[in-house]
Design an enzyme around this catalytic site. Structure first.
Site, PDB file in Angstrom:
ATOM      1  N   THR A 158      -8.802  20.153 -39.543  1.00 14.21           N
ATOM      2  CA  THR A 158      -8.768  21.284 -38.606  1.00 14.21           C
ATOM      3  C   THR A 158      -8.866  22.654 -39.286  1.00 14.21           C
ATOM      4  O   THR A 158      -8.364  22.833 -40.388  1.00 14.21           O
ATOM      5  CB  THR A 158      -7.400  21.187 -37.888  1.00 14.21           C
ATOM      6  N   ARG A 186      -8.278   9.969 -27.444  1.00 12.05           N
ATOM      7  CA  ARG A 186      -7.149  10.627 -28.131  1.00 12.05           C
ATOM      8  C   ARG A 186      -7.357  12.143 -28.188  1.00 12.05           C
ATOM      9  O   ARG A 186      -8.443  12.630 -28.451  1.00 12.05           O
ATOM     10  CB  ARG A 186      -7.009  10.120 -29.566  1.00 12.05           C
ATOM     11  N   GLY A 209      -3.345  19.201 -39.566  1.00 18.76           N
ATOM     12  CA  GLY A 209      -2.708  17.955 -39.995  1.00 18.76           C
ATOM     13  C   GLY A 209      -2.748  16.885 -38.932  1.00 18.76           C
ATOM     14  O   GLY A 209      -3.513  16.972 -37.961  1.00 18.76           O
TER      15      GLY A 209
HETATM   16  N1  GLY Z   1      -4.761  18.253 -36.030  1.00 20.88           N
HETATM   17  C1  GLY Z   1      -5.866  17.624 -35.464  1.00 20.88           C
HETATM   18  C2  GLY Z   1      -5.552  16.434 -34.702  1.00 20.88           C
HETATM   19  O1  GLY Z   1      -4.568  15.749 -34.964  1.00 20.88           O
HETATM   20  O2  GLY Z   1      -6.287  16.122 -33.792  1.00 20.88           O
END
Ligand code: GLY
Length: 306
Positions: A158, A186, A209
């Site tokens: 990210t 998800r 993360g």
């Molecule tokens: N930090 C990105 C995710 O877990 O989707």
């Protein structure tokens, strides 16, 4: 108060051959945001501009170069928030949008809310945002990762940015393609206010993360809360340095959940901090106090410099 901007390219392992691309990308992002701040522009504009640069760079896991899910499809999440009136906008599970951060920004301007999938894409189209085909977002490298069914050691992660402008507005933004091989449907922490980002009158934070770890500890809000955690600051005044607050937030995450995470943190005075429990995290920043932007892939390099 010092006008400041800081960006991150994700908490991850950065192999030697990718260090230069991470530095170059983060510096380009910081410069784009700084140009706006330097001219007296708004922190929210600066954050959007910086993240658009990272979204266009296949080095990072956001928009072009985003990771693929288990079905080989790309889905993007992004959000932006500002301290002024606590306005925010968020999108998730979109794959026809070139710059999700700009759609989040349009949502912030219209009415704070979280739009997902086709509804978010219809909003983007209606508001003249740049649209694309999902295939345009898939880089050769991420296609190979998916075809080889491997989670690479130097995982993509990210991106995010936080900024403070000369009017005192603090802004935070975050954008991602999620996790490699994530299950269909998800959605992680990135677009969740409090988890992937947060901004109020005390400070602004963008995180990175494993969403499954970032969400239960509400990482971004936790880091901002830690800025005013001392007893002496019961009146809300900022007392804890962002460096210390960021470290404490990541330490709190480590104590309670497994997984990698990182955060960049800025207080209302323009002081910065960042912390992570991954091997590396690409970070670049610029402020009125500096002659030129600074960039690092590893905290030790930064500490060695100061
Ligand atoms: N930090 C990105 C995710 O877990 O989707």
């Amino acid at each position: 108060m010092t006008v400041t901007i800081i960006v991150h390219g994700g908490a991850k392992t950065i192999s030697d051959d990718k260090a230069k691309a991470n530095i170059t990308g983060c510096l380009a992002a910081v410069k784009a945001g700084w140009e706006i701040l330097q001219q007296g522009g708004d922190a929210t504009d600066a954050v959007e501009a910086a993240i658009r640069i990272l979204e266009s760079d296949p080095t990072f896991n956001s928009s072009i170069g985003a990771t693929l899910d288990i079905e080989g499809k790309v889905y993007l999440d992004a959000a932006i928030m500002e301290s002024r009136d606590l306005r925010w906008g968020a999108v998730a599970a979109v794959n026809h949008i070139s710059h999700p951060i700009s759609v989040a920004r349009r949502i912030l301007e219209e009415k704070s809310r979280f739009l997902v999938a086709e509804g978010a894409e219809r909003f983007a189209l209606k508001h003249g945002c740049e649209m694309c085909e999902p295939n345009n977002l898939i880089s050769e490298e991420q296609q190979q990762v998916w075809e080889q069914e491997r989670i690479p050691e130097d995982r993509a992660a990210t991106v995010g940015c936080v900024a403070l402008d000369r009017h005192g507005n603090l802004a935070a933004g975050t954008s991602t393609g999620g996790l490699e091989n994530q299950p269909a449907g998800r959605v992680g922490d990135t677009a969740l206010v409090g988890c992937g980002l947060y901004a109020d009158s005390r400070g602004a934070c963008s995180t990175t993360g494993d969403g499954e770890s970032v969400i239960p500890v509400v990482l971004a809000k936790t880091a901002v809360d830690l800025l005013s955690s001392d007893a002496a600051s019961a009146d809300g005044s900022v007392s804890c340095h962002p460096e210390e607050a960021a470290k404490k937030a990541i330490e709190a995450l480590k104590q309670r959940v497994p997984g990698e995470a990182g955060c960049i943190l800025l207080d209302r005075n323009g002081r910065i901090g960042w912390a992570y429990n991954s091997q590396d995290m690409a970070v670049a920043y610029m402020s009125e106090e500096l002659q030129e932007p600074a960039a690092f892939t590893c905290k030790d390099d930064h500490l060695a410099k100061i």
